[in-house]
Design a protein around this motif. Structure first.
Motif, PDB file in Angstrom:
ATOM      1  N   ASN A 143       0.829  -1.209   0.000  1.00 37.57           N
ATOM      2  CA  ASN A 143       0.000   0.000   0.000  1.00 37.57           C
ATOM      3  C   ASN A 143       0.865   1.261   0.000  1.00 37.57           C
ATOM      4  O   ASN A 143       0.547   2.234  -0.682  1.00 37.57           O
ATOM      5  CB  ASN A 143      -0.928   0.006   1.217  1.00 37.57           C
ATOM      6  N   GLU A 184       2.416   7.162  -6.694  1.00 40.24           N
ATOM      7  CA  GLU A 184       1.519   8.233  -7.124  1.00 40.24           C
ATOM      8  C   GLU A 184       2.035   9.604  -6.714  1.00 40.24           C
ATOM      9  O   GLU A 184       1.865  10.575  -7.438  1.00 40.24           O
ATOM     10  CB  GLU A 184       0.118   8.011  -6.537  1.00 40.24           C
ATOM     11  N   GLU A 242       3.997   1.499  -1.141  1.00 43.18           N
ATOM     12  CA  GLU A 242       4.666   1.598  -2.441  1.00 43.18           C
ATOM     13  C   GLU A 242       3.728   2.164  -3.509  1.00 43.18           C
ATOM     14  O   GLU A 242       4.137   2.984  -4.329  1.00 43.18           O
ATOM     15  CB  GLU A 242       5.188   0.225  -2.875  1.00 43.18           C
ATOM     16  N   ARG A 243       2.463   1.739  -3.482  1.00 44.45           N
ATOM     17  CA  ARG A 243       1.495   2.234  -4.452  1.00 44.45           C
ATOM     18  C   ARG A 243       1.261   3.730  -4.257  1.00 44.45           C
ATOM     19  O   ARG A 243       1.288   4.512  -5.220  1.00 44.45           O
ATOM     20  CB  ARG A 243       0.180   1.473  -4.319  1.00 44.45           C
TER      21      ARG A 243
END
Length: 136
Positions: free
Chosen positions: A89, A96, A91-92
């Motif tokens: 989570n 962004e 890393e995502r």
């Protein structure tokens, strides 16, 4: 001169303290030189005061808030997540917005190990800006 007679002196007997002080200083030097100085590792925390003014737009950071409940369950955006999915989570969200800040909001009775695991996984994901707050 009579045999067997000793001359009586009125000088009091004194103890020479110099050899004992030498030994004490040598022991002190020995212990200082042989002592091992251990640098303890820990988690660095910065205390910041909350202000009512929002930060300027050029300094605005994206935040991702993890909540640790009293039973040590981890919540992200209103949904319960597993401890193993924290890194994915982060890393995502970091992909962004590279200026991501991870905020860990912990219950006062939650275990410290949960905070440590979340902060370690956030650092492994490339986020070094981690804040800890407590739940009201």
């Amino acid at each position: 001169m009579a045999l067997g007679r000793r001359k009586i002196t009125d000088e009091p007997a004194e103890i020479d303290m110099t050899p004992m002080l030498d030994v004490v200083f040598i022991l002190l030097i020995f212990f200082v030189v042989t002592a091992t100085f251990v640098r303890e590792t820990g988690i660095g925390l910065q205390q910041t005061a909350q202000t009512d003014q929002p930060p300027p737009k050029e300094l605005k950071l994206a935040t991702q808030t993890f909540q640790i409940a009293e039973d040590n369950s981890i919540w992200l955006e209103g949904r319960r997540i597993d401890i193993r999915s924290v890194r994915a989570n982060v890393e995502r969200a970091h992909a962004e917005n590279p200026r991501l800040q991870v905020v860990i909001e912990a219950h006062p009775k939650a275990r410290t190990a949960s905070f440590v695991i979340i902060s370690d996984q956030a650092r492994e994901a490339g986020v070094n800006d981690i804040a800890l707050t407590t739940m009201p």
